[in-house]
Design a protein around this motif. Structure first.
Motif, PDB file in Angstrom:
ATOM      1  N   TYR A  67       0.845  -1.198   0.000  1.00 15.40           N
ATOM      2  CA  TYR A  67       0.000   0.000   0.000  1.00 15.40           C
ATOM      3  C   TYR A  67       0.881   1.249   0.000  1.00 15.40           C
ATOM      4  O   TYR A  67       1.886   1.291   0.716  1.00 15.40           O
ATOM      5  CB  TYR A  67      -0.862   0.071   1.268  1.00 15.40           C
ATOM      6  CG  TYR A  67      -1.820  -1.072   1.433  1.00 15.40           C
ATOM      7  CD1 TYR A  67      -3.031  -1.096   0.748  1.00 15.40           C
ATOM      8  CD2 TYR A  67      -1.512  -2.125   2.291  1.00 15.40           C
ATOM      9  CE1 TYR A  67      -3.912  -2.147   0.910  1.00 15.40           C
ATOM     10  CE2 TYR A  67      -2.390  -3.181   2.456  1.00 15.40           C
ATOM     11  CZ  TYR A  67      -3.586  -3.187   1.757  1.00 15.40           C
ATOM     12  OH  TYR A  67      -4.461  -4.227   1.925  1.00 15.40           O
ATOM     13  N   LEU A  69       0.538   5.609   0.424  1.00 13.53           N
ATOM     14  CA  LEU A  69      -0.360   6.707   0.811  1.00 13.53           C
ATOM     15  C   LEU A  69       0.193   8.025   0.311  1.00 13.53           C
ATOM     16  O   LEU A  69       1.390   8.293   0.457  1.00 13.53           O
ATOM     17  CB  LEU A  69      -0.463   6.753   2.356  1.00 13.53           C
ATOM     18  CG  LEU A  69      -1.065   8.041   2.954  1.00 13.53           C
ATOM     19  CD1 LEU A  69      -2.544   8.175   2.603  1.00 13.53           C
ATOM     20  CD2 LEU A  69      -0.887   8.060   4.485  1.00 13.53           C
ATOM     21  N   PRO A  71      -0.836  11.635   1.446  1.00 16.05           N
ATOM     22  CA  PRO A  71      -1.751  12.380   2.328  1.00 16.05           C
ATOM     23  C   PRO A  71      -2.091  13.778   1.828  1.00 16.05           C
ATOM     24  O   PRO A  71      -2.970  14.429   2.400  1.00 16.05           O
ATOM     25  CB  PRO A  71      -0.973  12.452   3.647  1.00 16.05           C
ATOM     26  CG  PRO A  71       0.454  12.238   3.293  1.00 16.05           C
ATOM     27  CD  PRO A  71       0.516  11.469   2.017  1.00 16.05           C
ATOM     28  N   PRO A 253      -7.092  11.766  12.376  1.00 18.87           N
ATOM     29  CA  PRO A 253      -6.789  10.366  12.059  1.00 18.87           C
ATOM     30  C   PRO A 253      -7.960   9.673  11.363  1.00 18.87           C
ATOM     31  O   PRO A 253      -9.115  10.066  11.542  1.00 18.87           O
ATOM     32  CB  PRO A 253      -6.542   9.736  13.431  1.00 18.87           C
ATOM     33  CG  PRO A 253      -7.045  10.694  14.431  1.00 18.87           C
ATOM     34  CD  PRO A 253      -7.256  12.020  13.804  1.00 18.87           C
ATOM     35  N   GLU A 255      -9.235   5.534   9.665  1.00 18.30           N
ATOM     36  CA  GLU A 255      -8.901   4.102   9.561  1.00 18.30           C
ATOM     37  C   GLU A 255      -8.493   3.759   8.136  1.00 18.30           C
ATOM     38  O   GLU A 255      -9.322   3.835   7.224  1.00 18.30           O
ATOM     39  CB  GLU A 255     -10.165   3.277   9.865  1.00 18.30           C
ATOM     40  CG  GLU A 255     -10.467   3.019  11.307  1.00 18.30           C
ATOM     41  CD  GLU A 255      -9.578   1.953  11.931  1.00 18.30           C
ATOM     42  OE1 GLU A 255      -9.464   0.856  11.347  1.00 18.30           O
ATOM     43  OE2 GLU A 255      -8.997   2.246  13.001  1.00 18.30           O
ATOM     44  N   ILE A 256      -7.214   3.412   7.931  1.00 13.11           N
ATOM     45  CA  ILE A 256      -6.808   2.817   6.650  1.00 13.11           C
ATOM     46  C   ILE A 256      -5.812   1.700   6.963  1.00 13.11           C
ATOM     47  O   ILE A 256      -5.336   1.600   8.092  1.00 13.11           O
ATOM     48  CB  ILE A 256      -6.149   3.840   5.674  1.00 13.11           C
ATOM     49  CG1 ILE A 256      -4.938   4.532   6.316  1.00 13.11           C
ATOM     50  CG2 ILE A 256      -7.137   4.836   5.130  1.00 13.11           C
ATOM     51  CD1 ILE A 256      -4.059   5.276   5.322  1.00 13.11           C
ATOM     52  N   GLU A 257      -5.508   0.884   5.973  1.00 12.62           N
ATOM     53  CA  GLU A 257      -4.474  -0.145   6.172  1.00 12.62           C
ATOM     54  C   GLU A 257      -3.148   0.559   6.428  1.00 12.62           C
ATOM     55  O   GLU A 257      -2.930   1.653   5.887  1.00 12.62           O
ATOM     56  CB  GLU A 257      -4.273  -0.970   4.885  1.00 12.62           C
ATOM     57  CG  GLU A 257      -5.524  -1.480   4.228  1.00 12.62           C
ATOM     58  CD  GLU A 257      -6.153  -2.604   5.016  1.00 12.62           C
ATOM     59  OE1 GLU A 257      -5.413  -3.294   5.745  1.00 12.62           O
ATOM     60  OE2 GLU A 257      -7.378  -2.768   4.917  1.00 12.62           O
ATOM     61  N   ASN A 258      -2.238  -0.074   7.171  1.00 14.96           N
ATOM     62  CA  ASN A 258      -0.902   0.504   7.285  1.00 14.96           C
ATOM     63  C   ASN A 258      -0.182   0.395   5.949  1.00 14.96           C
ATOM     64  O   ASN A 258      -0.373  -0.565   5.214  1.00 14.96           O
ATOM     65  CB  ASN A 258      -0.109  -0.210   8.372  1.00 14.96           C
ATOM     66  CG  ASN A 258      -0.240   0.527   9.681  1.00 14.96           C
ATOM     67  OD1 ASN A 258      -1.175   1.328   9.856  1.00 14.96           O
ATOM     68  ND2 ASN A 258       0.669   0.293  10.591  1.00 14.96           N
ATOM     69  N   ILE A 352       0.574  10.986  10.144  1.00 15.56           N
ATOM     70  CA  ILE A 352       0.945  10.101   9.016  1.00 15.56           C
ATOM     71  C   ILE A 352       2.015   9.099   9.438  1.00 15.56           C
ATOM     72  O   ILE A 352       2.068   7.994   8.914  1.00 15.56           O
ATOM     73  CB  ILE A 352       1.324  10.852   7.714  1.00 15.56           C
ATOM     74  CG1 ILE A 352       2.569  11.704   7.871  1.00 15.56           C
ATOM     75  CG2 ILE A 352       0.172  11.662   7.177  1.00 15.56           C
ATOM     76  CD1 ILE A 352       3.019  12.345   6.554  1.00 15.56           C
ATOM     77  N   TYR A 355       0.567   5.769  10.182  1.00 13.50           N
ATOM     78  CA  TYR A 355       0.089   4.892   9.095  1.00 13.50           C
ATOM     79  C   TYR A 355       1.217   4.045   8.488  1.00 13.50           C
ATOM     80  O   TYR A 355       0.965   3.150   7.697  1.00 13.50           O
ATOM     81  CB  TYR A 355      -0.511   5.711   7.936  1.00 13.50           C
ATOM     82  CG  TYR A 355      -1.679   6.591   8.308  1.00 13.50           C
ATOM     83  CD1 TYR A 355      -2.801   6.059   8.948  1.00 13.50           C
ATOM     84  CD2 TYR A 355      -1.684   7.947   7.998  1.00 13.50           C
ATOM     85  CE1 TYR A 355      -3.875   6.869   9.274  1.00 13.50           C
ATOM     86  CE2 TYR A 355      -2.754   8.759   8.322  1.00 13.50           C
ATOM     87  CZ  TYR A 355      -3.845   8.217   8.954  1.00 13.50           C
ATOM     88  OH  TYR A 355      -4.910   9.015   9.278  1.00 13.50           O
ATOM     89  N   ASN A 357       4.344   1.478   8.132  1.00 16.14           N
ATOM     90  CA  ASN A 357       4.960   0.288   8.734  1.00 16.14           C
ATOM     91  C   ASN A 357       6.429   0.547   9.045  1.00 16.14           C
ATOM     92  O   ASN A 357       7.072   1.345   8.354  1.00 16.14           O
ATOM     93  CB  ASN A 357       4.885  -0.882   7.752  1.00 16.14           C
ATOM     94  CG  ASN A 357       3.484  -1.465   7.675  1.00 16.14           C
ATOM     95  OD1 ASN A 357       2.777  -1.552   8.689  1.00 16.14           O
ATOM     96  ND2 ASN A 357       3.069  -1.845   6.482  1.00 16.14           N
TER      97      ASN A 357
END
Ligand SMILES: C[S@@+](CC[C@H](N)C(=O)[O-])C[C@H]1O[C@@H](n2cnc3c(N)ncnc32)[C@H](O)[C@@H]1O
Length: 434
Positions: A67, A69, A71, A253, A255-258, A352, A355, A357
């Motif tokens: 994934y 992102l 932002p 904040p 909710e999304i996948e990391n 951010i 989010y 990993n």
């Protein structure tokens, strides 16, 4: 312009070390690249990242990502490139125009469907415009705030006719595709100077001679976009990865996948004194019936939208303190405006960071602006902020922005007196989460 650029590039070093982990690297300039390829060319947007930079970043640091992102996604350049590389992506933006553009640019549609719909729109709108010209059709001008100031009445009526046909399309993706060409049309046929991103009206003396053809303007944009969709569709139709543009303020904040990579070009200062995204989008958004309260407040909600009350702050950056002190000596109010941007950026960074990993990378593409003659080392301030979270600074590359018209005075090393007259520059800052 071409000549100036050639001279500049001849003088440019191949690869020059500028400081700790910082290089001037002309291989990032993409001097003659076509930046409007594929769906990237659907609609203009201020301070777009060029696709070649997004692509190179993904190929160097994001190839293994599940994934990605962005932002501050703007018109969605990163999401388009993620889609092409079959990587899932999320994007946030507070500007509904950005969300629409990113959605349309990442949604492959078979051009057979688009061409059919286009023929219908053209036929029906042409008929209606003819009847309107003969006085057989009465058209009401919509009641948008200040509409008479920004559009001639005849133009508004033609836009209203065109809008009716586009809004009547059943399929939402197809309808949104044509909304994008409609939005470009709105901007072009309005009374704004087309060369500006801010809303400046064409001077009264020249307004008399301004009578653009709404229908043909739309036709040209729609045809161009259908061609570009054809190129994008061939590459993207079999990709399984999703692209999820979200109307969202990065400071809150969600909710999304990391994710394994954050790749983004944040605004490089507050909207008042840098790029006014809200002003750029206002007329299109009004015509597309977005809530006017939101539309007129975009620039205020954006990073640095509200000026700080004092120069007290908790942003962990010594370089920021040094630069604020210098600006405050000349102009305290401007120093507070600069600070408000970094306070918001720091808030956004903390969110951010959550989010990403461990082992993931953050890549910022950002230009260093000058305020009251003092250059702000934004790239280095970003590094200090992320180092305070435990990130490691991998590298910063300085690239020239060849299609900016004006040569700027810059100091690549940020050392006093070391200014050079060159093209505008921007930094690609790479940080790794440990
Ligand atoms: C430099 S532009 C991004 C351009 C993008 N890379 C492109 O290629 O189109 C920065 C974007 O950040 C958005 N923005 C500003 N403040 C924001 C916030 N608080 N939350 C989310 N987006 C924000 C602006 O609306 C703008 O679209």
């Amino acid at each position: 312009m071409e000549k100036k650029l050639d001279n500049f590039l001849k003088k440019a070093p191949r690869l020059e070390k500028l400081g700790e982990n910082k290089y001037r690297d002309p291989s990032w300039d993409f001097t003659r690249a076509d930046t409007k390829i594929l769906s990237h060319g659907f609609h203009s947007y201020p301070a777009m990242m060029i696709p070649q930079v997004a692509r190179k970043c993904i190929e160097l640091w994001g190839k293994e990502a599940k994934y990605i992102l962005d932002p501050f996604m703007g018109s969605g350049t990163v999401l388009v490139e993620a889609k092409i590389h079959d990587i899932n992506s999320f994007g946030f933006d507070i500007n509904p125009l950005a969300v629409l553009l990113a959605k349309v640019k990442t949604t492959p549609i078979d051009t057979k469907i688009l061409k059919q719909e286009f023929e219908r729109i053209v036929k029906r709108t042409e008929e209606k415009i003819q009847r309107f010209r003969k006085g057989e059709l009465n058209v009401e001008i919509p009641n948008y705030y200040n509409i008479d100031y920004w559009f001639k009445p005849d133009i508004s009526k033609q836009l209203a006719l065109l809008k009716e046909e586009i809004w009547a399309i059943d399929d939402e993706n197809v309808r949104d595709f044509f909304k994008v060409a409609f939005s470009e049309t709105v901007r072009y046929v309005s009374n704004t100077r087309n060369s500006e991103y801010k809303l400046y009206r064409i001077p009264e003396s020249r307004l008399n001679g301004w009578s653009p053809d709404v229908f043909h303007t739309f036709k040209d944009y729609a045809e161009r976009n259908i061609r570009k969709m054809g190129d994008f569709y061939r590459i993207a139709k079999d990709k399984r990865a999703f692209a999820k543009p979200m109307p969202h303020n990065v400071i809150e904040p969600v909710e999304i996948e990391n994710v394994d990579m954050i790749l983004t070009s944040p605004p490089y200062g507050d909207s008042r004194t840098t790029v006014a995204y809200g002003q750029f989008s206002r007329l299109s958004l009004q015509w597309m019936d977005f809530d006017y309260e939101l539309v007129r407040n975009i620039d205020r909600i954006a990073l640095g939208g509200k000026s700080a009350k004092s120069l007290m702050h908790y942003v962990p950056s010594e370089k920021l303190n040094v630069v604020l002190e210098k600006i405050a000596e000349i102009d305290e109010k401007r120093a507070r405006e600069v600070l408000s941007y970094f306070i918001d950026f720091y808030k956004a960074s903390k969110i951010i960071n959550g989010y990403l990993n461990e082992g993931g990378v953050v890549v910022f593409v950002v230009a260093n602006r000058t305020v009251r003659g003092i250059q702000i080392p934004t790239d280095e301030i970003y590094v200090e902020i992320f180092e305070s979270f435990g990130y490691r600074h991998e590298v910063t590359y300085l690239r020239a922005i060849p299609n900016k018209r004006m040569p700027h005075k810059v100091s690549p090393s940020n050392k006093k007196g070391e200014t050079v007259s060159t093209m505008a520059l921007e930094n690609i800052v790479v940080l790794k989460k440990q």
